[in-house]
Write an enzyme that holds these catalytic residues in place. Structure first.
Site, PDB file in Angstrom:
ATOM      1  N   ASN A 173       0.817  -1.203   0.000  1.00  0.00           N
ATOM      2  CA  ASN A 173       0.000   0.000   0.000  1.00  0.00           C
ATOM      3  C   ASN A 173       0.859   1.266   0.000  1.00  0.00           C
ATOM      4  OD1 ASN A 173      -1.953   1.960   0.359  1.00  0.00           O
ATOM      5  ND2 ASN A 173      -3.192   0.731   1.733  1.00  0.00           N
ATOM      6  N   ASP A 174       1.388   1.640   1.160  1.00  0.00           N
ATOM      7  CA  ASP A 174       2.129   2.895   1.240  1.00  0.00           C
ATOM      8  C   ASP A 174       3.332   2.946   0.297  1.00  0.00           C
ATOM      9  OD1 ASP A 174       0.375   3.835   3.179  1.00  0.00           O
ATOM     10  OD2 ASP A 174       1.512   2.883   4.791  1.00  0.00           O
ATOM     11  N   VAL A 175       3.977   1.785   0.070  1.00  0.00           N
ATOM     12  CA  VAL A 175       5.194   1.787  -0.748  1.00  0.00           C
ATOM     13  C   VAL A 175       4.916   1.973  -2.237  1.00  0.00           C
ATOM     14  CG1 VAL A 175       6.504   0.397   0.885  1.00  0.00           C
ATOM     15  CG2 VAL A 175       5.250  -0.735  -0.949  1.00  0.00           C
ATOM     16  N   VAL A 176       3.625   2.017  -2.636  1.00  0.00           N
ATOM     17  CA  VAL A 176       3.298   2.276  -4.037  1.00  0.00           C
ATOM     18  C   VAL A 176       2.470   3.551  -4.189  1.00  0.00           C
ATOM     19  CG1 VAL A 176       3.406  -0.154  -4.724  1.00  0.00           C
ATOM     20  CG2 VAL A 176       1.245   0.789  -3.940  1.00  0.00           C
TER      21      VAL A 176
ATOM     22  N   ALA B 161       0.278   3.751   7.298  1.00  0.00           N
ATOM     23  CA  ALA B 161       0.385   5.184   7.572  1.00  0.00           C
ATOM     24  C   ALA B 161      -0.994   5.826   7.747  1.00  0.00           C
ATOM     25  CB  ALA B 161       1.145   5.884   6.448  1.00  0.00           C
TER      26      ALA B 161
END
Lengths: 469, 98
Positions: free
Chosen positions: A389-392, A430
């Protein structure tokens, strides 16, 4: 030469050999081709060092030593053999905590021994390093145990209360003060006990508010802590092998921790002392998430030439790695190019995703680094995001108001089409909305990761069976 | 006992060794390095064994005994877990040849 001196010299020579084997072993572990030989070299070094130590210990408390080794080795060996690959992060945390505890125990024995002797009999540097080693060893032990409990799902992910940081700091300051008092004021048994209670308590307190995606940084940090604690206690006891091995691990671990923190664009202090998502809401995202059915997603894949799969922690939770590889094999058989893109902090420990994919049988040359794969998203027909999720989230590049702004991300948003496999509409660690999920060319496949992969495989078979071109 | 300055040199050189060994490694290798270095600090077992051998009081023996158990657990568990993980890493090129 007297027999005992001869034995001690032989043991010291064995330690030198063991230290050499450790360094060569770790060096070999820095290439996937030689990594398996590397751990064996290090293992031989450990056996040599342990056996040689009996030459120094002689028959003193021999029964206790042998019993301790047996009690320590047997259960961990058996447990380590059968534990599931998805549980590796907590196992690494637990074994690391044991090492920290062992270093702290050495520190305790040394300090108690010093307290029984006249104060002039031990040099200041020995006392100082014994205290510092005991402090970080204790923090590493209880901190790792809390990390283990959280990763193992035995504990609420995060635990916070008002004034937590001030309270934690006070406990840490008290532990340091107690340590200083031991060194410069009085080596008193009661003070030693107070010092250890404070140090152990701080390890717990420090780890309680940390959770989720920050875990890789924390595990790596405690690994470095244990290494340093071992090196310092090695100095206090005058054992060179502990200094060398501990320091190599301490430095390597510190370096790895920095790497992890950099991959999250957060200073290490930020991971430890502030909660993610507290920095702002980010700009609201217009539009809606567009769902897709498995059959339509399969035909997108069928028409693609190049597919990049982006796994995240969600894949580990769903245990979907085997099915994902099955799907990839089906795609490769149909003549498509398939690659896996891994973000440095995907999962719950450094390299978590690699382990899971390797377990499923994915060859490591299909797995690519962030820097390596990012330029390739432009030429990729379909990107599959599973459990990441957050890393993309492209907001990390474009939205200055976002709390993750500046974090290096995988450029999935550049792919021609993106399929996101996800259970529901929730946000990531996050706690912020992901702009990728709202992008025009993104389709959401709402399902459990394993289930979704299964559906895609059977839909793909149906399309191929129909002979459609 | 090791001379103070000599020890500082050992600390310094070992620290550089650690940093150099894992410098510029691809993500794929974080696993073996993380878990392998976790095993290597299991050498603490050696220190715990010597500390236990030197202990004379019941309290010292008890703490040393716990230290040996924990150190042995770190070494044994760290090894098994690392070996299992590394066993799985294979290249598609090797597969094709075999």
């Amino acid at each position: 030469m007297d027999m005992h001196v001869l034995l001690v010299t032989a043991a010291k020579a064995s330690y030198l050999l063991a230290a050499l084997l450790f360094i060569l072993g770790i060096k070999r572990m820095s290439s996937p081709v030689t990594a398996r030989a590397g751990i064996k070299w290090a293992g031989v070094g450990m056996v040599i060092a342990t056996l040689a130590t009996f030459a120094i210990t002689g028959t003193n408390n021999l029964a206790w030593i042998v019993a301790g080794i047996a009690i320590g080795v047997l259960p961990t060996w058996l447990w380590g053999r059968k534990v599931a690959m998805t549980d590796m992060p907590q196992m690494v945390a637990l074994f690391n905590g044991m090492g920290g505890g062992s270093a702290a125990a050495i520190g305790a024995i040394e300090l108690l021994k010093f307290s029984a002797e006249p104060s002039a009999s031990h040099p200041l540097s020995t006392l100082v390093l014994a205290v510092i080693g005991a402090l970080i060893g204790s923090i590493s032990m209880t901190g790792s145990i809390i990390a283990w409990a959280k990763l193992d799902g035995r504990m609420d992910k995060r635990f916070t209360f008002a004034g937590q940081q001030a309270f934690n700091f006070a406990v840490f300051a008290a532990a340091v003060l107690a340590g200083l008092a031991l060194v410069f004021w009085k080596l008193d048994v009661n003070l030693v006990v107070v010092f250890f209670v404070l140090a152990l308590a701080f390890g717990v307190l420090m780890t309680l508010p940390i959770g989720g995606a920050d875990m890789p940084v924390v595990i790596s940090l405690y690994n470095a802590f244990t290494g340093l604690a071992v090196a310092f206690e090695g100095y206090a006891m005058g054992i060179e092998a502990l200094i060398v091995a501990g320091m190599v691990v301490g430095a390597a671990g510190t370096f790895l921790t920095q790497l992890m923190a950099k991959a999250m664009n957060r200073p290490i202090s930020g991971v430890l002392f502030s909660n993610f998502g507290g920095g702002g809401e980010g700009t609201a995202i217009a539009g809606a998430q567009k769902p897709i059915e498995a059959a339509d997603a399969a035909s997108l894949l069928y028409m693609a030439e190049k597919v990049i799969i982006v796994p995240g922690y969600g894949m580990a939770v769903a245990q979907a790695q085997h099915k994902i590889w099955e799907l990839s094999q089906a795609l490769i058989k149909a003549g498509k190019e398939v690659k896996f893109a891994i973000h440095p902090v995907a999962g719950r420990m450094p390299g978590h995703m690699n382990v899971l994919l390797a377990e499923a049988g994915v060859p490591y040359d299909l797995i690519a680094d962030m820097d390596e794969i990012n330029p390739e998203f432009k030429t990729c027909d379909v990107a599959i995001v599973i459990g990441a999720n957050d890393v993309v989230n492209p907001a990390a590049r474009t939205d200055k108001a976002s709390p993750i702004y500046g974090m290096p991300i995988l450029d999935v948003v550049e792919a021609r089409q993106t399929i996101v496999i996800k259970r529901g509409k929730g946000t990531g660690f996050a706690g912020i909305e992901n702009a990728l999920f709202y992008a025009d060319h993104t389709r959401m496949l709402y399902a459990d990761g394993k289930e979704a992969a299964n559906q895609l495989i059977s839909e793909l078979k149906m399309i191929e069976g129909g002979g459609g071109h | 006992m090791i001379d103070g300055f000599l020890a500082l040199y050992i600390f310094m050189l070992a620290a550089f060794t650690g940093k150099e060994i894992i410098g510029r490694v691809p993500v794929i290798l974080h696993t073996p390095l993380m878990s392998g270095s976790n095993f290597v600090h299991g050498i603490v077992l050696v220190g715990a064994m010597i500390a236990l051998a030197e202990a004379t009081t019941p309290l010292g023996i008890a703490i040393g005994f716990i230290g040996v158990i924990l150190g042995a657990g770190n070494a044994a568990g760290g090894y098994v877990v690392t070996e299992r993980m590394l066993e799985m890493f294979k290249s598609s090129k090797n597969e094709n040849k075999g």
